[in-house]
Design an enzyme around this catalytic site. Structure first.
Site, PDB file in Angstrom:
ATOM      1  N   ARG A  45      34.297  17.589  59.821  1.00  0.00           N
ATOM      2  CA  ARG A  45      35.607  17.736  58.866  1.00  0.00           C
ATOM      3  C   ARG A  45      35.467  15.669  58.360  1.00  0.00           C
ATOM      4  O   ARG A  45      36.178  15.638  57.802  1.00  0.00           O
ATOM      5  CB  ARG A  45      36.691  17.172  59.302  1.00  0.00           C
ATOM      6  N   ASP A 181      22.770  30.564  75.957  1.00  0.00           N
ATOM      7  CA  ASP A 181      23.066  29.992  77.271  1.00  0.00           C
ATOM      8  C   ASP A 181      21.852  29.331  78.514  1.00  0.00           C
ATOM      9  O   ASP A 181      21.033  30.174  78.286  1.00  0.00           O
ATOM     10  CB  ASP A 181      23.096  31.540  78.738  1.00  0.00           C
ATOM     11  N   HIS A 182      22.247  27.955  78.495  1.00  0.00           N
ATOM     12  CA  HIS A 182      21.508  26.915  78.186  1.00  0.00           C
ATOM     13  C   HIS A 182      20.174  27.278  79.256  1.00  0.00           C
ATOM     14  O   HIS A 182      19.301  26.522  79.650  1.00  0.00           O
ATOM     15  CB  HIS A 182      21.922  25.981  77.945  1.00  0.00           C
ATOM     16  N   LYS A 186      15.890  27.130  80.758  1.00  0.00           N
ATOM     17  CA  LYS A 186      15.464  25.462  81.712  1.00  0.00           C
ATOM     18  C   LYS A 186      14.081  26.248  82.090  1.00  0.00           C
ATOM     19  O   LYS A 186      14.038  27.866  82.134  1.00  0.00           O
ATOM     20  CB  LYS A 186      16.751  25.460  83.169  1.00  0.00           C
ATOM     21  N   GLU A 220      27.444  20.186  91.685  1.00  0.00           N
ATOM     22  CA  GLU A 220      27.612  19.445  90.448  1.00  0.00           C
ATOM     23  C   GLU A 220      28.274  18.083  91.729  1.00  0.00           C
ATOM     24  O   GLU A 220      29.525  18.080  92.182  1.00  0.00           O
ATOM     25  CB  GLU A 220      28.206  19.509  88.933  1.00  0.00           C
ATOM     26  N   HIS A 244      25.360  31.713  83.545  1.00  0.00           N
ATOM     27  CA  HIS A 244      24.355  30.533  83.938  1.00  0.00           C
ATOM     28  C   HIS A 244      24.369  31.088  85.220  1.00  0.00           C
ATOM     29  O   HIS A 244      22.621  31.685  85.727  1.00  0.00           O
ATOM     30  CB  HIS A 244      24.790  29.454  83.968  1.00  0.00           C
ATOM     31  N   LYS A 344      31.984  21.735  91.738  1.00  0.00           N
ATOM     32  CA  LYS A 344      32.059  20.174  90.686  1.00  0.00           C
ATOM     33  C   LYS A 344      32.285  19.294  91.633  1.00  0.00           C
ATOM     34  O   LYS A 344      33.103  19.904  93.056  1.00  0.00           O
ATOM     35  CB  LYS A 344      33.339  20.288  89.826  1.00  0.00           C
TER      36      LYS A 344
HETATM   37  C1  BG6 Z   1      27.647  23.340  81.108  1.00  0.00           C
HETATM   38  C2  BG6 Z   1      29.094  23.950  81.767  1.00  0.00           C
HETATM   39  O1  BG6 Z   1      27.768  24.890  80.311  1.00  0.00           O
HETATM   40  O2  BG6 Z   1      26.961  23.630  82.103  1.00  0.00           O
HETATM   41  C3  BG6 Z   1      29.397  22.446  82.828  1.00  0.00           C
HETATM   42  O3  BG6 Z   1      30.357  23.758  80.863  1.00  0.00           O
HETATM   43  C4  BG6 Z   1      28.537  22.375  83.044  1.00  0.00           C
HETATM   44  O4  BG6 Z   1      30.958  22.632  83.012  1.00  0.00           O
HETATM   45  C5  BG6 Z   1      26.921  22.477  83.251  1.00  0.00           C
HETATM   46  O5  BG6 Z   1      28.764  21.122  83.873  1.00  0.00           O
HETATM   47  C6  BG6 Z   1      25.132  22.324  84.082  1.00  0.00           C
HETATM   48  O6  BG6 Z   1      25.016  22.034  82.961  1.00  0.00           O
HETATM   49  P1  BG6 Z   1      23.884  21.702  83.464  1.00  0.00           P
HETATM   50  O7  BG6 Z   1      22.434  21.676  82.792  1.00  0.00           O
HETATM   51  O8  BG6 Z   1      23.557  19.660  83.538  1.00  0.00           O
HETATM   52  O9  BG6 Z   1      22.669  22.044  84.919  1.00  0.00           O
END
Ligand code: BG6
Length: 494
Positions: A45, A181-182, A186, A220, A244, A344
């Site tokens: 935007r 889903d990243h 990995k 984390e 994840h 966290k």
């Molecule tokens: C994300 C979450 O999908 O994954 C975050 O929304 C989290 O809260 C993050 O910190 C963790 O990803 P990575 O790759 O840093 O382990």
């Protein structure tokens, strides 16, 4: 090498675009993996020009790219980046986008191939998809392909995920839909299948006869940072467990697929999801622990409590930690619990899968009052990606003294090069039409079904289980240790 295409990013001004997507595309270009004709169009935007957006991206890519920024490579990459300004709901903005994409195809030979990336708030998905269809941008012409990548969160429960899937399905075929889903991108997550099915020695042991239990941890040290409003409505269960952690569990627990086609792999993962023992509301209190971080110290620095974070309610009941005992009710895993935990502001960062084998029989070396520890195979997803096996060994010397040792493989030292970022692999796969590392509709909905009952017990039942607190910098609430202690087990110290 995929066919050249135009990647259109909705949410071009967003954090993900700056920190992950553009650096990933840049690194693909730097490694020679991106077809030279690829174009990138940012759709957002805020008023910007191609040049001003390129300038911003250069600065953020320098900071976030794993390989830094090479002026020469950037010099040939940047002219392929364009900015298209429009409101998400403005039909004219999509018509002008269609025209611009046709022009870019003609100039650069992208042949009408398009990859739309929805990196926006889920509330904008429906509007964007509807506009894409109305502007004739979702269909394909003359052998070209059109695909969509959808970022998480994919819904907030089963019914919203289902509704979202219906919306997407009206505009894109399932085979053209890539739910990201990243964690699946990995390097070490991809290696789970290779470890299991590319080696002869593990699979015969990979079952309830030899494995005592599995622990999956994603820890984390970071807090919620600037994401208070999102996190307040999400919490750790929806943010990390539904996607994840359950994905890692599926890769660990699934049967060997018949081949490596995307659907063969995903069929096996879905079977695991269907085998997860559904908890009753009453069982949530005994199988799940939720926690929220209080003030504490991380690496010697004082940090505040979750309830004092920016844009977080001072009476928030949102969980920043979850531990769940998951039972996988199938032949292979009967009576082998999977304990998963995520949090966290924990003492240390790291994601790992630990497969704990059954103890050696109580004879010979294992007869002493203090039994020898079990063999543990640890798959380190991050950091220091690698795999280790803990075993018992005789210490050198004349007496028999036994100590645990580790056989340890580190990606960094074995291959001598940095692993690509998850987004690099995933973008490249989507461009190539390979959906193996993306979640299919039934996986996502099945995972929501599993977590929905936990949310219901916490937020809608008459007698909700407590929200425990834990000091920042610790390993989570004591109740989480109790969860394993009741079964005669303990969490691994990482
Ligand atoms: C994300 C979450 O999908 O994954 C975050 O929304 C989290 O809260 C993050 O910190 C963790 O990803 P990575 O790759 O840093 O382990």
């Amino acid at each position: 090498m995929p066919q050249p295409c135009t990647v259109i990013i909705f949410g071009a001004s967003g954090d993900l675009t700056f920190r992950k997507l553009i650096p990933a595309l840049y690194n693909l270009a730097a490694d020679g993996d991106l077809p030279a004709a690829t174009n990138i169009v940012g759709f957002a935007r805020r008023p910007k020009t191609d040049d001003s957006w390129r300038g911003e991206l250069k600065e953020t890519t320098t900071k976030s790219s794993r390989s830094g920024l090479n002026e020469e490579i950037w010099g040939s990459f940047a002219p392929r980046i364009f900015y298209h300004q429009s409101e998400f709901g403005n039909a004219a903005g999509y018509q002008s986008l269609a025209k611009r994409l046709d022009e870019l195809d003609a100039q650069s030979g992208t042949r009408g191939n398009r990859l739309f990336y929805l990196s926006v708030s889920p509330t904008d998905y429906e509007g964007i998809l509807t506009q894409l269809a109305a502007a004739g941008l979702s269909g394909t012409k003359g052998g070209a392909w059109t695909r969509v990548i959808v970022e998480k969160p994919f819904g907030t429960d089963l019914s919203t995920a289902h509704a979202l899937n219906e919306v997407v399905a009206r505009v894109f075929r399932e085979k053209d839909t890539f739910r990201i889903d990243h964690y699946l991108g990995k390097e070490t997550a991809q290696n789970i299948m290779v470890l299991r099915f590319g080696n002869g020695i593990f699979e015969p042991l990979w079952n309830s006869h030899y494995i005592d239990h599995v622990q999956i941890t994603a820890a984390e040290p970071l807090g919620v940072e600037q994401r208070g409003p999102y996190y307040e409505s999400s919490g750790a269960l929806r943010d990390m467990v539904q996607n994840h952690l359950l994905q890692l569990l599926c890769l660990t627990a699934m049967e060997p697929p018949t081949d490596l086609r995307a659907d063969s792999v995903r069929d096996e993962k879905v079977k695991v999801i269907r085998s997860l023992r559904q908890m009753t509301i009453e069982e949530v209190g005994t199988h799940v622990v939720r926690g929220q971080y209080a003030a504490g110290a991380i690496a010697g620095k004082e940090v505040k409590a979750y309830r004092e974070e920016d844009r977080v309610s001072p009476t928030s009941m949102t969980e920043t930690y979850v531990a769940v005992k998951v039972n996988v009710d199938n032949w292979r895993w009967a009576n082998v619990p999977f304990y998963i935990r995520v949090g966290k502001r924990l003492a240390k960062g790291g994601t790992e899968i630990a497969i704990q084998f059954k103890n050696a029989p109580n004879v010979l070396f294992n007869k002493a009052a203090e039994p020898l520890g079990p063999n543990v195979l640890v798959i380190r997803i991050q950091p220091d990606e690698g795999i280790s096996l803990r075993m018992q060994c005789k210490m050198p010397g004349n007496a028999i003294r036994i100590e645990p040792v580790k056989m340890d493989f580190h990606y960094g030292t074995s291959f001598g090069k940095a692993s690509p970022e998850a987004y690099e692999r995933l973008l490249l796969d989507a461009m190539s039409g390979d959906a193996t590392l993306f979640a299919r509709r039934d996986e996502v909905e099945g995972a929501w079904k599993f977590v929905d009952v936990i949310e219901e017990a916490w937020h809608q039942s008459e007698n909700p289980p407590p929200l425990c607190t834990y000091p920042s910098g610790s390993w989570g609430p004591k109740e989480s240790d109790d969860l394993l202690e009741r079964d005669g087990r303990t969490w691994r110290r990482m």
